[in-house]
Design a protein around this motif. Structure first.
Motif, PDB file in Angstrom:
ATOM      1  N   PRO A 139      31.084  33.524  28.815  1.00 40.73           N
ATOM      2  CA  PRO A 139      30.727  34.919  29.389  1.00 40.73           C
ATOM      3  C   PRO A 139      30.988  35.960  28.483  1.00 40.73           C
ATOM      4  N   SER A 140      30.395  36.832  28.502  1.00 42.72           N
ATOM      5  CA  SER A 140      30.762  38.112  27.738  1.00 42.72           C
ATOM      6  C   SER A 140      31.766  39.160  28.271  1.00 42.72           C
ATOM      7  N   GLU A 141      32.431  39.855  27.438  1.00 42.62           N
ATOM      8  CA  GLU A 141      33.369  40.690  28.365  1.00 42.62           C
ATOM      9  C   GLU A 141      32.737  41.202  29.599  1.00 42.62           C
ATOM     10  N   THR A 142      31.578  42.053  29.199  1.00 43.79           N
ATOM     11  CA  THR A 142      31.020  42.835  30.053  1.00 43.79           C
ATOM     12  C   THR A 142      30.454  42.038  31.356  1.00 43.79           C
ATOM     13  N   ALA A 143      30.238  40.632  31.199  1.00 43.96           N
ATOM     14  CA  ALA A 143      29.794  39.896  32.147  1.00 43.96           C
ATOM     15  C   ALA A 143      31.123  39.620  33.035  1.00 43.96           C
ATOM     16  N   LEU A 144      32.042  39.253  32.626  1.00 45.59           N
ATOM     17  CA  LEU A 144      33.394  39.173  33.040  1.00 45.59           C
ATOM     18  C   LEU A 144      33.932  40.152  34.117  1.00 45.59           C
ATOM     19  N   ARG A 145      33.841  41.490  33.350  1.00 47.00           N
ATOM     20  CA  ARG A 145      34.134  42.643  34.074  1.00 47.00           C
ATOM     21  C   ARG A 145      33.244  43.111  35.324  1.00 47.00           C
ATOM     22  N   PHE A 146      32.053  42.698  35.291  1.00 49.26           N
ATOM     23  CA  PHE A 146      31.291  42.838  36.303  1.00 49.26           C
ATOM     24  C   PHE A 146      31.710  41.914  37.483  1.00 49.26           C
ATOM     25  N   LEU A 147      31.860  40.584  36.993  1.00 47.65           N
ATOM     26  CA  LEU A 147      31.959  39.581  37.956  1.00 47.65           C
ATOM     27  C   LEU A 147      33.541  39.952  38.612  1.00 47.65           C
ATOM     28  N   ALA A 148      34.354  40.258  37.677  1.00 45.95           N
ATOM     29  CA  ALA A 148      35.821  40.354  38.189  1.00 45.95           C
ATOM     30  C   ALA A 148      35.524  41.645  39.558  1.00 45.95           C
ATOM     31  N   ARG A 154      33.142  42.315  41.286  1.00 42.88           N
ATOM     32  CA  ARG A 154      32.672  41.853  42.527  1.00 42.88           C
ATOM     33  C   ARG A 154      33.371  40.901  43.237  1.00 42.88           C
ATOM     34  N   LEU A 155      34.285  40.184  42.498  1.00 43.49           N
ATOM     35  CA  LEU A 155      35.289  39.028  43.271  1.00 43.49           C
ATOM     36  C   LEU A 155      36.512  39.932  43.472  1.00 43.49           C
ATOM     37  N   GLY A 156      36.858  41.231  43.281  1.00 38.07           N
ATOM     38  CA  GLY A 156      37.868  41.742  43.666  1.00 38.07           C
ATOM     39  C   GLY A 156      39.152  41.337  42.914  1.00 38.07           C
ATOM     40  N   THR A 157      39.006  41.142  41.665  1.00 40.68           N
ATOM     41  CA  THR A 157      40.057  40.763  41.023  1.00 40.68           C
ATOM     42  C   THR A 157      40.157  41.445  39.555  1.00 40.68           C
ATOM     43  N   SER A 158      40.985  41.325  38.804  1.00 42.94           N
ATOM     44  CA  SER A 158      40.983  41.744  37.205  1.00 42.94           C
ATOM     45  C   SER A 158      40.275  41.119  36.469  1.00 42.94           C
ATOM     46  N   TYR A 159      40.048  41.647  35.245  1.00 46.12           N
ATOM     47  CA  TYR A 159      39.341  40.959  34.121  1.00 46.12           C
ATOM     48  C   TYR A 159      40.193  39.991  33.366  1.00 46.12           C
ATOM     49  N   GLU A 160      41.469  40.557  33.382  1.00 46.51           N
ATOM     50  CA  GLU A 160      42.589  39.802  32.708  1.00 46.51           C
ATOM     51  C   GLU A 160      42.813  38.240  33.401  1.00 46.51           C
ATOM     52  N   GLU A 161      42.785  38.378  34.888  1.00 46.74           N
ATOM     53  CA  GLU A 161      42.854  37.167  35.632  1.00 46.74           C
ATOM     54  C   GLU A 161      41.705  36.231  35.686  1.00 46.74           C
ATOM     55  N   LEU A 162      40.402  36.650  35.501  1.00 45.88           N
ATOM     56  CA  LEU A 162      39.374  35.993  35.510  1.00 45.88           C
ATOM     57  C   LEU A 162      39.192  35.273  34.022  1.00 45.88           C
ATOM     58  N   ALA A 163      39.805  36.091  32.856  1.00 42.61           N
ATOM     59  CA  ALA A 163      39.571  35.517  31.493  1.00 42.61           C
ATOM     60  C   ALA A 163      40.610  34.528  31.248  1.00 42.61           C
ATOM     61  N   THR A 164      41.945  34.873  31.781  1.00 46.45           N
ATOM     62  CA  THR A 164      43.121  34.105  31.333  1.00 46.45           C
ATOM     63  C   THR A 164      43.841  33.391  32.568  1.00 46.45           C
ATOM     64  N   GLY A 165      43.556  33.780  33.698  1.00 45.74           N
ATOM     65  CA  GLY A 165      44.060  33.074  34.784  1.00 45.74           C
ATOM     66  C   GLY A 165      45.431  33.659  35.106  1.00 45.74           C
ATOM     67  N   ARG A 166      45.606  34.709  34.553  1.00 48.36           N
ATOM     68  CA  ARG A 166      47.088  35.541  34.550  1.00 48.36           C
ATOM     69  C   ARG A 166      46.696  36.701  35.533  1.00 48.36           C
ATOM     70  N   PRO A 167      47.498  36.811  36.653  1.00 45.83           N
ATOM     71  CA  PRO A 167      47.457  38.126  37.618  1.00 45.83           C
ATOM     72  C   PRO A 167      47.591  39.244  36.635  1.00 45.83           C
ATOM     73  N   ALA A 168      46.975  40.117  36.715  1.00 41.23           N
ATOM     74  CA  ALA A 168      47.164  41.530  35.842  1.00 41.23           C
ATOM     75  C   ALA A 168      48.811  41.952  36.113  1.00 41.23           C
ATOM     76  N   HIS A 169      49.143  42.065  37.316  1.00 46.22           N
ATOM     77  CA  HIS A 169      50.515  42.585  37.748  1.00 46.22           C
ATOM     78  C   HIS A 169      51.680  41.736  37.043  1.00 46.22           C
ATOM     79  N   LEU A 170      51.557  40.605  36.800  1.00 46.04           N
ATOM     80  CA  LEU A 170      52.527  40.003  36.021  1.00 46.04           C
ATOM     81  C   LEU A 170      52.911  40.303  34.697  1.00 46.04           C
ATOM     82  N   ALA A 171      51.708  40.693  33.883  1.00 48.74           N
ATOM     83  CA  ALA A 171      51.932  41.125  32.591  1.00 48.74           C
ATOM     84  C   ALA A 171      52.730  42.515  32.526  1.00 48.74           C
TER      85      ALA A 171
END
Length: 477
Positions: free
Chosen positions: A45-54, A56-73
Motif C-alpha cells: 500500500p502507498s502512504e496515502t492509502a495507509l493514512r486513509f485506512l489508519a 478509518r480504523l482509528g489508529t495511527s499511520y505509524e502503527e499500521l505501517a510498522t506495528g508500533r503504537p505512536a505513543h511508544l515512540a
C-alpha cells in the motif's frame, strides 16, 4: 514500513476487531477488491492509502505501517530527552545511573526498530563514557550512532561527530580531532543549507585542539564564526558552550577582560539551567584567567570549586586536567609539597594518563614536576621529568607545549654546561614553533555562506611572533 504480508494481516485484524466489512473500510476512496488484495499481502500500500485506512480504523499511520503504537515512540523520545538533561545537570555520581537508563532506552529503541532513537541513546552512552574517561567506549558508541544516521543530513550527525572528536582530543590525538571537525564543517558548508546550531557546536569544539596545536589564528577565526552564528541558535546550553570556548581564543590573544566577560555569560546560563559539569568548566576557566593575571588565591579558589564539582560527577579525565592547573597555581604560591603530592597522585591513577587516554595532561604533570624539581635545585630529577613529558607529548601534536618543554630542557642543559645538547633541544623546539601551518591539516574549512561577514581563515595558522602562552585548559564545549 513492514512487508506487505505483515501490513495486510494488521489491517485484517484491526478491521475484524472493529466489526467492519471490507466494503465499509474501503469506501469511498477504495474498492473492496483492493482491501482484499491488500489483506492477502499481494500489494504494497502507498502512504496515502495507509493514512486513509489508519483514520478509518482509528489508529495511527505509524502503527499500521510498522506495528508500533505512536505513543511508544513519543514516550521513548521524551525519556531520551530527560536522560540527556539528567546527565547535564544531574546530582553527584549520577553518571552511572544515567548510563544504565540510556542502555535500557537503547534496548527499547532496538526492539521498536527506531534508528534515530537508537542513535540518540548511543550518543548519550558516549557522553557518559566521556564523563568517566572511558574513551575507547565513547568512540565506539559515537561511531555506532554515526552509522545509524549515515543516511541522515549532517546536522543530525553533528552531536556524535563532535563527541568522537572530543574523545580523540582527550586521548591526545589532536590532528585527528581537527580532521573530524573540519571535515564536518566543510561538508555542512558545501551542502548549501548550513545549520547554525550544528555549525556552532562544531566550531566551538574545534577551538580547543587548534589552540593546543598552536594554531591560534585558526582558533580565533573559528571563534569569530561561532559568535556570528550564535544569534541564530535557540539552544541556550549550546550558546553557553560557545562562549566558554571563545574565551579560550581571547586568552590566547591576551584579551583577558573579554575572556572573563565571555566566561561570565556562559556561567550565568549554566547556573540558570543547572548544567553542573559545564558550570564546573567555567569555574575551571575562570581559575585559569585569575592565574594568568597573578591573582593566585582567587585562581586556587575557582579551581578547587571546579575540581570538587567534577570529582563529584566522577568525571575522571576532566578532574585530572584541573589537577594539573591547580598544581601549577600551588607551585607558583610556593606550596611545592602540595603541588607534588597532587601531581604524583594524578600519575598513579588507574586511569593511566600516560596511555592514549591522556598523554597531553600526563605530559603537563611531568612538566610541572620538572619545574618544581628545578626550583628545589634537583637538576637530575628535573631533566628526567622534562624528558618524560616530551616523550608523552610527541605523539599528540601539541606543538606549543612541545616547544615550551624544549626551551625548559635547553635552559636546564645550558645551565649545567651541556651546551651542544642544549642547542639540540632549542633547535627541536624551534622546529615545533616554525612548522608551516602547525597543524599539517591543509586549508582551513571554508566559511559558511551564513557567516560570510566574518573574515577568511588563513590557510597557515601560526601563533603570534614571540608569544608562547602556556596551554589553556583543555575542556571542550
Amino acid at each position: 514500513m513492514d512487508e506487505p504480508a505483515l501490513i495486510g494481516h494488521r489491517v485484517q485484524r484491526l478491521r475484524a476487531e472493529r466489526g467492519l466489512t471490507q466494503r465499509q473500510l474501503a469506501e469511498p476512496a477504495y474498492t473492496p477488491a483492493y482491501i482484499s488484495t491488500l489483506e492477502a499481502g499481494k500489494v504494497r500500500p502507498s502512504e496515502t492509502a495507509l493514512r486513509f485506512l489508519a483514520e478509518r480504523l482509528g489508529t495511527s499511520y505509524e502503527e499500521l505501517a510498522t506495528g508500533r503504537p505512536a505513543h511508544l515512540a513519543t514516550e521513548l523520545r521524551l525519556a531520551l530527552a530527560e536522560a540527556r538533561q539528567e546527565l547535564a545537570g544531574g546530582a553527584p555520581g549520577a553518571v552511572g545511573e544515567v548510563a544504565g537508563r540510556y542502555r535500557r532506552l537503547l534496548a527499547e529503541a532496538q526492539r521498536l526498530r527506531l534508528d534515530a532513537e537508537q542513535a540518540e541513546a548511543l550518543t548519550g552512552l558516549g557522553d557518559c563514557a566521556l564523563e568517566t574517561g572511558e574513551l575507547a567506549e565513547a568512540i565506539s558508541r559515537f561511531e555506532e550512532a554515526e552509522r545509524l544516521l549515515a543516511a541522515e543530513p549532517l546536522p543530525r550527525r553533528a552531536r556524535p561527530i563532535r563527541g568522537r572528536a572530543v574523545a580523540h582530543l582527550l586521548a591526545g590525538e589532536l590532528r585527528y580531532a581537527c580532521y573530524l571537525l573540519e571535515s564536518a564543517i566543510d561538508e555542512l558548508g558545501a551542502s548549501g543549507l548550513p545549520d547554525p546550531e550544528a555549525l556552532v557546536l562544531l566550531y566551538a569544539a574545534v577551538i580547543g585542539p587548534y589552540i593546543d596545536m598552536g594554531a591560534h589564528a585558526r582558533a580565533a577565526h573559528a571563534a569569530e564564526l561561532a559568535l556570528s552564528l550564535a544569534p541564530q541558535v535557540g539552544d541556550p546550553a549550546l550558546v553557553a558552550g560557545m562562549h566558554r570556548q571563545v574565551a579560550r581564543t581571547f586568552l590566547a590573544e591576551g584579551r583577558v577582560a573579554d575572556a572573563d566577560a565571555s566566561l561570565a555569560k556562559a556561567q550565568s546560563i549554566y547556573a540558570r539551567l543547572d548544567l553542573r559539569t559545564d558550570l564546573a568548566h567555567c569555574h575551571w576557566m575562570r581559575g585559569y584567567v585569575h592565574a594568568q593575571n597573578g591573582r593566585l588565591a582567587l585562581a586556587e579558589q575557582e579551581l578547587r570549586t571546579a575540581r570538587e564539582m567534577l570529582s563529584a560527577r566522577r568525571a575522571a579525565l576532566y578532574t585530572a586536567q584541573v589537577d594539573v592547573e591547580l598544581a601549577d597555581v600551588l607551585r607558583r604560591l610556593g606550596r611545592h609539597d602540595e603541588a607534588s603530592a597532587l601531581l604524583a597522585a594524578l600519575l598513579e591513577l588507574e586511569l593511566g594518563l600516560g596511555d592514549r587516554r591522556g598523554a597531553v595532561h600526563a605530559g603537563g604533570a611531568h612538566r610541572l614536576l620538572g619545574l618544581i624539581a628545578e626550583e628545589r635545585g634537583e637538576t637530575e630529577a628535573a631533566e628526567e621529568h622534562y624528558v618524560k613529558a616530551l616523550a608523552l607529548l610527541e605523539r599528540s601534536g601539541a606543538t606549543g607545549d612541545l616547544a615550551d618543554l624544549c626551551r625548559l630542557l635547553g635552559d636546564l642543559l645550558r645551565r649545567t654546561g651541556r651546551v651542544e645538547a642544549a642547542m639540540d633541544a632549542y633547535r627541536t623546539g624551534l622546529g615545533h614553533r616554525a612548522t608551516p601551518g602547525t597543524t599539517t591539516l591543509g586549508p582551513a574549512p571554508a566559511a559558511p555562506a551564513s557567516a560570510a561577514q566574518a573574515s577568511a581563515a588563513p590557510a597557515s595558522a601560526t601563533p603570534p611572533p614571540g608569544h608562547a602562552p602556556r596551554r589553556t585548559p583543555g575542556a571542550v564545549g
